[in-house]
Design a protein around this motif. Sequence first.
Motif, PDB file in Angstrom:
ATOM      1  N   GLY A  70      47.904  32.829  -5.570  1.00  0.00           N
ATOM      2  CA  GLY A  70      48.907  32.557  -6.828  1.00  0.00           C
ATOM      3  C   GLY A  70      50.138  33.202  -6.541  1.00  0.00           C
ATOM      4  O   GLY A  70      50.893  33.728  -7.389  1.00  0.00           O
ATOM      5  N   ASP A  92      48.921  29.933  -1.984  1.00  0.00           N
ATOM      6  CA  ASP A  92      49.218  29.340  -3.475  1.00  0.00           C
ATOM      7  C   ASP A  92      48.654  28.014  -3.244  1.00  0.00           C
ATOM      8  O   ASP A  92      48.185  27.537  -2.166  1.00  0.00           O
ATOM      9  CB  ASP A  92      50.643  29.354  -3.566  1.00  0.00           C
ATOM     10  CG  ASP A  92      50.802  28.957  -5.113  1.00  0.00           C
ATOM     11  OD1 ASP A  92      51.529  30.252  -5.846  1.00  0.00           O
ATOM     12  OD2 ASP A  92      50.641  28.173  -5.948  1.00  0.00           O
ATOM     13  N   ALA A 118      42.474  30.117  -4.969  1.00  0.00           N
ATOM     14  CA  ALA A 118      42.040  31.442  -5.378  1.00  0.00           C
ATOM     15  C   ALA A 118      40.401  31.300  -5.623  1.00  0.00           C
ATOM     16  O   ALA A 118      39.446  32.355  -5.481  1.00  0.00           O
ATOM     17  CB  ALA A 118      42.718  32.142  -6.241  1.00  0.00           C
ATOM     18  N   LEU A 146      47.824  38.214  -9.140  1.00  0.00           N
ATOM     19  CA  LEU A 146      48.979  38.466 -10.185  1.00  0.00           C
ATOM     20  C   LEU A 146      49.321  37.372 -10.523  1.00  0.00           C
ATOM     21  O   LEU A 146      49.701  36.317  -9.872  1.00  0.00           O
ATOM     22  CB  LEU A 146      49.941  39.655  -9.759  1.00  0.00           C
ATOM     23  CG  LEU A 146      49.612  41.070  -9.530  1.00  0.00           C
ATOM     24  CD1 LEU A 146      50.710  41.751  -9.286  1.00  0.00           C
ATOM     25  CD2 LEU A 146      48.803  41.528 -10.647  1.00  0.00           C
TER      26      LEU A 146
HETATM   27  C1  LIG Z   1      52.570  32.345 -13.087  1.00  0.00           C
HETATM   28  S1  LIG Z   1      52.698  31.899 -11.288  1.00  0.00           S
HETATM   29  C2  LIG Z   1      52.574  33.640 -10.660  1.00  0.00           C
HETATM   30  C3  LIG Z   1      53.582  33.836  -9.279  1.00  0.00           C
HETATM   31  C4  LIG Z   1      53.515  35.026  -8.754  1.00  0.00           C
HETATM   32  N1  LIG Z   1      52.255  35.564  -8.497  1.00  0.00           N
HETATM   33  C5  LIG Z   1      54.131  36.013  -9.503  1.00  0.00           C
HETATM   34  O1  LIG Z   1      53.620  36.802 -10.162  1.00  0.00           O
HETATM   35  O2  LIG Z   1      55.405  35.895  -9.788  1.00  0.00           O
HETATM   36  C6  LIG Z   1      51.287  31.263 -10.776  1.00  0.00           C
HETATM   37  C7  LIG Z   1      51.042  30.647  -9.384  1.00  0.00           C
HETATM   38  O3  LIG Z   1      49.718  30.401  -9.354  1.00  0.00           O
HETATM   39  C8  LIG Z   1      49.554  29.319  -8.477  1.00  0.00           C
HETATM   40  N2  LIG Z   1      47.864  28.732  -8.812  1.00  0.00           N
HETATM   41  C9  LIG Z   1      47.615  28.168  -9.986  1.00  0.00           C
HETATM   42  N3  LIG Z   1      46.269  27.902  -9.651  1.00  0.00           N
HETATM   43  C10 LIG Z   1      45.759  28.316  -8.707  1.00  0.00           C
HETATM   44  C11 LIG Z   1      44.540  28.436  -7.873  1.00  0.00           C
HETATM   45  N4  LIG Z   1      43.507  28.222  -8.403  1.00  0.00           N
HETATM   46  N5  LIG Z   1      44.691  29.169  -6.590  1.00  0.00           N
HETATM   47  C12 LIG Z   1      45.822  29.931  -6.162  1.00  0.00           C
HETATM   48  N6  LIG Z   1      47.141  29.735  -6.775  1.00  0.00           N
HETATM   49  C13 LIG Z   1      47.021  29.017  -8.087  1.00  0.00           C
HETATM   50  C14 LIG Z   1      50.773  28.359  -9.248  1.00  0.00           C
HETATM   51  O4  LIG Z   1      50.703  27.314  -8.216  1.00  0.00           O
HETATM   52  C15 LIG Z   1      51.790  29.268  -9.280  1.00  0.00           C
HETATM   53  O5  LIG Z   1      52.310  29.483  -8.010  1.00  0.00           O
END
Ligand SMILES: C[S@@+](CC[C@H](N)C(=O)[O-])C[C@H]1O[C@@H](n2cnc3c(N)ncnc32)[C@H](O)[C@@H]1O
Length: 248
Positions: A70, A92, A118, A146
Amino acid sequence: MEEADRPSTARMIDFWLGGEDHFPVDVAAARAFEGAYGPCAPLFRELRAFLGRAVRTIAAAGVDGFLVFGAGVPTRGNVHEAAPEATVLYTDVDPVTIRLGQRILAGSDRAGYGYGDATDVGTVDPALLHRFVPGWGRRPVGVVFLGLAAFLDDATLARTLDELYAAAAPGSFLAVDFDGEELAAHPQALAMMGPQFRMRPPAAFGPLLGRWTPTDDGIVPVARWRPDGPPADLPDAFHGGLATKRSG
Ligand SMILES: C[S@@+](CC[C@H](N)C(=O)[O-])C[C@H]1O[C@@H](n2cnc3c(N)ncnc32)[C@H](O)[C@@H]1O
């Protein structure tokens, strides 16, 4: 440059951090969210500072490979900037954010970006994993999780963290955060986060970590996790910490 037709929380965070890697649709969503909640930049600066302290703590323990889930936008003090000697694979599920990340990291031989859900570590490209997280499963690594727990229900989150525990080598670290219940008092802002979004009371965090063992710092409001100075006076929106898979 590519445009996005839907906002992403990751690129909204880039906007709040003062970055340049987001689109008009992200700025519009960020401003609408702030209209319903209030200023967000200080909270996300604090969260990013926590990421830096957590990643530097992992690197100081001798870990030199990181797998980030993510990941969002790989700038503004993100993992490879906090641990410049390490190699880092950002992943991501959002295709626009992945392409943005790949463009940002195109010149780097220490950090890469690829697709990774993830909830299924098997979706990460093995070639990228091998290149940027060498020895995955055999050498201790830092797993960075995170801004993500809030988008997974309890059962999926617990299973995902357990599968990562099983896959990572002993001595590995997990950097993790949870969203507290700050948005409960801001129903309009909460609705903007979508139906998947989960707030959790602090008592719910520990059981979800399963076999990962939190360090003695605990899972605490991020401003109070090994602060460099007096913790900023901010709402406890995010709680986080480090957990380990014990060696031997
Ligand atoms: C709130 S953002 C956080 C971004 C970064 N980690 C930060 O803290 O600045 C959440 C991210 O999780 C990704 N995401 C959502 N579900 C996910 C999954 N199942 N596996 C991986 N990434 C995912 C979204 O695309 C998004 O980019």
